[in-house]
Write an enzyme that holds these catalytic residues in place. Structure first.
Site, PDB file in Angstrom:
ATOM      1  N   ASP A 186       0.753   4.263  -5.443  1.00  9.35           N
ATOM      2  CA  ASP A 186       1.669   4.697  -6.503  1.00  9.35           C
ATOM      3  C   ASP A 186       1.583   3.753  -7.694  1.00  9.35           C
ATOM      4  O   ASP A 186       2.032   2.606  -7.628  1.00  9.35           O
ATOM      5  CB  ASP A 186       3.105   4.723  -5.973  1.00  9.35           C
ATOM      6  CG  ASP A 186       3.353   5.888  -5.032  1.00  9.35           C
ATOM      7  OD1 ASP A 186       3.083   7.034  -5.443  1.00  9.35           O
ATOM      8  OD2 ASP A 186       3.813   5.664  -3.905  1.00  9.35           O
ATOM      9  N   MET A 215       6.492  16.779  -6.432  1.00  4.75           N
ATOM     10  CA  MET A 215       7.429  15.679  -6.216  1.00  4.75           C
ATOM     11  C   MET A 215       8.713  16.217  -5.590  1.00  4.75           C
ATOM     12  O   MET A 215       9.334  17.132  -6.135  1.00  4.75           O
ATOM     13  CB  MET A 215       7.755  14.982  -7.538  1.00  4.75           C
ATOM     14  CG  MET A 215       6.576  14.288  -8.217  1.00  4.75           C
ATOM     15  SD  MET A 215       5.817  12.992  -7.220  1.00  4.75           S
ATOM     16  CE  MET A 215       7.200  11.846  -7.008  1.00  4.75           C
ATOM     17  N   GLY A 221      10.717   4.208  -4.260  1.00  4.16           N
ATOM     18  CA  GLY A 221      10.612   4.645  -2.883  1.00  4.16           C
ATOM     19  C   GLY A 221      12.001   4.765  -2.262  1.00  4.16           C
ATOM     20  O   GLY A 221      12.988   4.282  -2.809  1.00  4.16           O
ATOM     21  N   SER A 262       8.455   4.700   3.456  1.00  4.08           N
ATOM     22  CA  SER A 262       9.337   4.030   4.412  1.00  4.08           C
ATOM     23  C   SER A 262       9.291   4.700   5.783  1.00  4.08           C
ATOM     24  O   SER A 262       9.418   4.033   6.811  1.00  4.08           O
ATOM     25  CB  SER A 262      10.773   3.994   3.872  1.00  4.08           C
ATOM     26  OG  SER A 262      11.177   5.258   3.380  1.00  4.08           O
ATOM     27  N   MET A 272       2.819   2.850 -11.353  1.00  5.58           N
ATOM     28  CA  MET A 272       3.962   3.081 -12.243  1.00  5.58           C
ATOM     29  C   MET A 272       3.921   2.091 -13.395  1.00  5.58           C
ATOM     30  O   MET A 272       3.541   0.939 -13.218  1.00  5.58           O
ATOM     31  CB  MET A 272       5.270   2.924 -11.473  1.00  5.58           C
ATOM     32  CG  MET A 272       5.344   3.744 -10.202  1.00  5.58           C
ATOM     33  SD  MET A 272       6.959   3.597  -9.399  1.00  5.58           S
ATOM     34  CE  MET A 272       6.617   4.312  -7.809  1.00  5.58           C
ATOM     35  N   HIS A 331      -2.237   6.180   0.024  1.00  9.73           N
ATOM     36  CA  HIS A 331      -1.634   6.606  -1.243  1.00  9.73           C
ATOM     37  C   HIS A 331      -1.187   5.388  -2.045  1.00  9.73           C
ATOM     38  O   HIS A 331      -0.465   4.527  -1.530  1.00  9.73           O
ATOM     39  CB  HIS A 331      -0.434   7.512  -0.952  1.00  9.73           C
ATOM     40  CG  HIS A 331       0.139   8.197  -2.150  1.00  9.73           C
ATOM     41  ND1 HIS A 331      -0.415   9.342  -2.689  1.00  9.73           N
ATOM     42  CD2 HIS A 331       1.208   7.893  -2.920  1.00  9.73           C
ATOM     43  CE1 HIS A 331       0.309   9.723  -3.733  1.00  9.73           C
ATOM     44  NE2 HIS A 331       1.288   8.857  -3.900  1.00  9.73           N
ATOM     45  N   MET A 367       1.675   7.518 -12.268  1.00  8.25           N
ATOM     46  CA  MET A 367       2.963   7.821 -12.901  1.00  8.25           C
ATOM     47  C   MET A 367       3.033   6.993 -14.179  1.00  8.25           C
ATOM     48  O   MET A 367       3.832   6.063 -14.315  1.00  8.25           O
ATOM     49  CB  MET A 367       4.106   7.498 -11.939  1.00  8.25           C
ATOM     50  CG  MET A 367       4.197   8.502 -10.806  1.00  8.25           C
ATOM     51  SD  MET A 367       5.364   8.009  -9.513  1.00  8.25           S
ATOM     52  CE  MET A 367       4.240   7.174  -8.391  1.00  8.25           C
ATOM     53  N   ASP A 380       5.275  14.472  -2.138  1.00 11.03           N
ATOM     54  CA  ASP A 380       5.560  13.053  -2.338  1.00 11.03           C
ATOM     55  C   ASP A 380       7.053  12.856  -2.552  1.00 11.03           C
ATOM     56  O   ASP A 380       7.607  13.315  -3.544  1.00 11.03           O
ATOM     57  CB  ASP A 380       4.783  12.532  -3.552  1.00 11.03           C
ATOM     58  CG  ASP A 380       4.847  11.017  -3.699  1.00 11.03           C
ATOM     59  OD1 ASP A 380       5.593  10.372  -2.939  1.00 11.03           O
ATOM     60  OD2 ASP A 380       4.148  10.481  -4.579  1.00 11.03           O
ATOM     61  N   GLY A 381       7.688  12.203  -1.570  1.00 15.21           N
ATOM     62  CA  GLY A 381       9.095  11.848  -1.730  1.00 15.21           C
ATOM     63  C   GLY A 381       9.961  12.297  -0.577  1.00 15.21           C
ATOM     64  O   GLY A 381      10.097  13.496  -0.313  1.00 15.21           O
ATOM     65  N   GLY A 382      10.505  11.346   0.150  1.00 15.81           N
ATOM     66  CA  GLY A 382      11.461  11.668   1.201  1.00 15.81           C
ATOM     67  C   GLY A 382      10.875  12.372   2.410  1.00 15.81           C
ATOM     68  O   GLY A 382      11.593  13.030   3.167  1.00 15.81           O
TER      69      GLY A 382
END
Length: 226
Positions: free
Chosen positions: A39, A141, A148, A200, A41, A37, A72, A177-179
């Site tokens: 990202d 999202m 991140g 992470s 931005m 993936h 994004m 996507d996210g957490g």
């Protein structure tokens, strides 16, 4: 890239060692990553600045699985061809990034990529309903896009459940996507998601010199949703 609803883990290279992208990608794939993936931005649509088409082109030869590029950025349309030519397999644009999302999805497919549609936490999934016929993937999202390491927004689980009902039997992936980590992944998978972006939670504790933790971290997510 054939469609199936099996669980896919897509490590986000936003959490990788920027000085060693090629080796990091080889390491996560060797340790069991299904997709990679990326990202993107622009410092405008989101408050951060990351990767351009040149970086995507540079890392493409290292990616043997699927290059999943999340734009994004706003505007999107002027950059679709550049990211497609850089080797994106999946190109995801945000519903909120411009007024003509239908045209954007058409352009992504015309450029030879699978078309993804991303939805911010403040956007109801029902807004995607008229566009699902042009989507190969919908990315929900579960943090506000831009950085991140943010905390998972649990209210998005119900959004995933509603989206899954809207998709029905259409061949559309639901990406989160996210957490994402072993504590949050089970709820979104139970709600219908099958592609899990993790940054992470995958890269924590490992390195190019010691990639085994990447595999351990991915197995922990898979075991949590098994």
């Amino acid at each position: 890239m054939t469609f199936d609803r099996s669980i896919k883990i897509a490590p986000s290279i936003l959490s990788a060692d920027f000085a060693n992208f090629g080796q990091e990608i080889q390491a996560i794939e060797a340790q069991g990553a299904d997709w990679v993936h990326v990202d993107v931005m622009d410092g405008h649509f989101v408050p951060n600045l990351t990767f351009g088409p040149a970086l995507c082109k540079a890392i493409r030869p290292h990616i043997k699985t699927v290059m999943d590029v999340h734009l994004m950025i706003s505007p999107v349309d002027p950059y679709i061809d550049a990211y497609a030519q850089a080797g994106a397999d999946v190109l995801t644009a945000h519903l909120e990034a411009g007024p003509h999302t239908h045209r954007t999805l058409q352009a992504i497919r015309a450029a030879g990529c699978k078309a993804g549609l991303a939805l911010n936490p403040g956007t109801p999934v029902e807004a995607a309903a008229p566009l699902l016929g042009l989507c190969d993937l919908v990315c929900v999202m579960t943090v506000n896009p831009g950085f991140g390491g943010q905390s998972f927004i649990h209210s998005q689980v119900d959004q995933v459940r509603r989206l899954r009902a809207l998709i029905g039997d259409r061949p559309v992936h639901i990406e989160i996507d996210g957490g994402v980590d072993p504590s949050t992944a089970p709820a979104v998978v139970a709600a219908g998601a099958n592609v899990l972006v993790a940054g992470s939670a995958v890269f924590r504790g490992g390195s190019v010199a010691d990639p085994a933790p990447y595999g351990t971290n991915m197995r922990a997510i898979r075991d949590a949703v098994a």
